[in-house]
Scaffold this motif. Sequence first.
Motif, PDB file in Angstrom:
ATOM      1  N   ALA A 180       7.875 -13.246  -2.952  1.00  0.00           N
ATOM      2  CA  ALA A 180       8.354 -14.153  -1.901  1.00  0.00           C
ATOM      3  C   ALA A 180       9.356 -13.493  -0.951  1.00  0.00           C
ATOM      4  O   ALA A 180       9.227 -13.625   0.270  1.00  0.00           O
ATOM      5  N   ASN A 181      10.327 -12.783  -1.471  1.00  0.00           N
ATOM      6  CA  ASN A 181      11.317 -12.137  -0.595  1.00  0.00           C
ATOM      7  C   ASN A 181      10.678 -11.043   0.249  1.00  0.00           C
ATOM      8  O   ASN A 181      11.009 -10.884   1.426  1.00  0.00           O
ATOM      9  N   GLU A 182       9.771 -10.290  -0.352  1.00  0.00           N
ATOM     10  CA  GLU A 182       9.065  -9.240   0.391  1.00  0.00           C
ATOM     11  C   GLU A 182       8.240  -9.848   1.529  1.00  0.00           C
ATOM     12  O   GLU A 182       8.245  -9.339   2.656  1.00  0.00           O
ATOM     13  N   TYR A 183       7.551 -10.936   1.254  1.00  0.00           N
ATOM     14  CA  TYR A 183       6.741 -11.576   2.287  1.00  0.00           C
ATOM     15  C   TYR A 183       7.623 -12.138   3.404  1.00  0.00           C
ATOM     16  O   TYR A 183       7.321 -11.962   4.585  1.00  0.00           O
ATOM     17  N   GLU A 184       8.707 -12.784   3.040  1.00  0.00           N
ATOM     18  CA  GLU A 184       9.615 -13.327   4.058  1.00  0.00           C
ATOM     19  C   GLU A 184      10.174 -12.211   4.943  1.00  0.00           C
ATOM     20  O   GLU A 184      10.246 -12.347   6.162  1.00  0.00           O
ATOM     21  N   HIS A 185      10.564 -11.110   4.341  1.00  0.00           N
ATOM     22  CA  HIS A 185      11.058  -9.962   5.118  1.00  0.00           C
ATOM     23  C   HIS A 185       9.973  -9.426   6.045  1.00  0.00           C
ATOM     24  O   HIS A 185      10.231  -9.106   7.208  1.00  0.00           O
ATOM     25  N   LEU A 186       8.754  -9.325   5.552  1.00  0.00           N
ATOM     26  CA  LEU A 186       7.623  -8.859   6.350  1.00  0.00           C
ATOM     27  C   LEU A 186       7.400  -9.767   7.563  1.00  0.00           C
ATOM     28  O   LEU A 186       7.185  -9.291   8.685  1.00  0.00           O
ATOM     29  N   LEU A 187       7.453 -11.067   7.342  1.00  0.00           N
ATOM     30  CA  LEU A 187       7.304 -12.009   8.448  1.00  0.00           C
ATOM     31  C   LEU A 187       8.365 -11.780   9.515  1.00  0.00           C
ATOM     32  O   LEU A 187       8.057 -11.658  10.708  1.00  0.00           O
ATOM     33  N   ARG A 188       9.614 -11.717   9.104  1.00  0.00           N
ATOM     34  CA  ARG A 188      10.730 -11.604  10.050  1.00  0.00           C
ATOM     35  C   ARG A 188      10.761 -10.254  10.773  1.00  0.00           C
ATOM     36  O   ARG A 188      11.034 -10.211  11.968  1.00  0.00           O
ATOM     37  N   SER A 189      10.486  -9.188  10.049  1.00  0.00           N
ATOM     38  CA  SER A 189      10.662  -7.856  10.627  1.00  0.00           C
ATOM     39  C   SER A 189       9.435  -7.302  11.344  1.00  0.00           C
ATOM     40  O   SER A 189       9.575  -6.511  12.269  1.00  0.00           O
ATOM     41  N   GLU A 190       8.234  -7.716  10.926  1.00  0.00           N
ATOM     42  CA  GLU A 190       7.022  -7.141  11.515  1.00  0.00           C
ATOM     43  C   GLU A 190       6.084  -8.178  12.137  1.00  0.00           C
ATOM     44  O   GLU A 190       5.687  -8.041  13.289  1.00  0.00           O
ATOM     45  N   ILE A 191       5.726  -9.193  11.380  1.00  0.00           N
ATOM     46  CA  ILE A 191       4.677 -10.110  11.828  1.00  0.00           C
ATOM     47  C   ILE A 191       5.136 -10.989  12.986  1.00  0.00           C
ATOM     48  O   ILE A 191       4.420 -11.119  13.982  1.00  0.00           O
ATOM     49  N   PHE A 192       6.323 -11.587  12.896  1.00  0.00           N
ATOM     50  CA  PHE A 192       6.787 -12.424  14.001  1.00  0.00           C
ATOM     51  C   PHE A 192       6.955 -11.634  15.295  1.00  0.00           C
ATOM     52  O   PHE A 192       6.547 -12.104  16.356  1.00  0.00           O
ATOM     53  N   PRO A 193       7.520 -10.413  15.265  1.00  0.00           N
ATOM     54  CA  PRO A 193       7.566  -9.621  16.502  1.00  0.00           C
ATOM     55  C   PRO A 193       6.168  -9.270  17.040  1.00  0.00           C
ATOM     56  O   PRO A 193       5.960  -9.283  18.256  1.00  0.00           O
ATOM     57  N   GLU A 194       5.198  -8.994  16.150  1.00  0.00           N
ATOM     58  CA  GLU A 194       3.819  -8.734  16.582  1.00  0.00           C
ATOM     59  C   GLU A 194       3.228  -9.965  17.263  1.00  0.00           C
ATOM     60  O   GLU A 194       2.551  -9.860  18.287  1.00  0.00           O
ATOM     61  N   ILE A 195       3.470 -11.137  16.693  1.00  0.00           N
ATOM     62  CA  ILE A 195       2.976 -12.383  17.270  1.00  0.00           C
ATOM     63  C   ILE A 195       3.564 -12.579  18.662  1.00  0.00           C
ATOM     64  O   ILE A 195       2.850 -12.928  19.604  1.00  0.00           O
ATOM     65  N   ALA A 196       4.854 -12.351  18.805  1.00  0.00           N
ATOM     66  CA  ALA A 196       5.513 -12.539  20.100  1.00  0.00           C
ATOM     67  C   ALA A 196       4.911 -11.620  21.166  1.00  0.00           C
ATOM     68  O   ALA A 196       4.738 -12.035  22.319  1.00  0.00           O
ATOM     69  N   LYS A 197       4.556 -10.394  20.799  1.00  0.00           N
ATOM     70  CA  LYS A 197       3.934  -9.462  21.751  1.00  0.00           C
ATOM     71  C   LYS A 197       2.516  -9.887  22.105  1.00  0.00           C
ATOM     72  O   LYS A 197       2.088  -9.769  23.243  1.00  0.00           O
TER      73      LYS A 197
END
Length: 106
Positions: A15-32
């Motif tokens: 869970a913590n790894e996934y949350e970190h992945l969302l915040r640091s990589e996936i959400f910025p990718e989505i925004a782009k």
Amino acid sequence: MICRIWHGWTTHENANEYEHLLRSEIFPEIAKKAGDGYKSIQLLKRPHEEEVEFITIMSFDSWHAVKEFAGEDYKDSYVPANAKNVLKRYDDNAQHYEVKEQREYE
């Protein structure tokens, strides 16, 4: 406004790894990727006995903006490979709702 809602579940250990992945990589990718009609994303997290549930709620200003992000098959989930590696299961399709009213209070 259109809200795109998606669920994913992972183990307590991931869970913590996934949350970190969302915040640091996936959400910025989505925004782009999303374009001008993309307005926001919310992350909800809820632990269950056997797993941890995550919900994302993305807001777009129109159906056109949703399709600009997700393509003509806009119901299909957007789950990058690095997320699939830590998720136990997830929705194959996102759910979409028209926001008919929104009130904010201070």
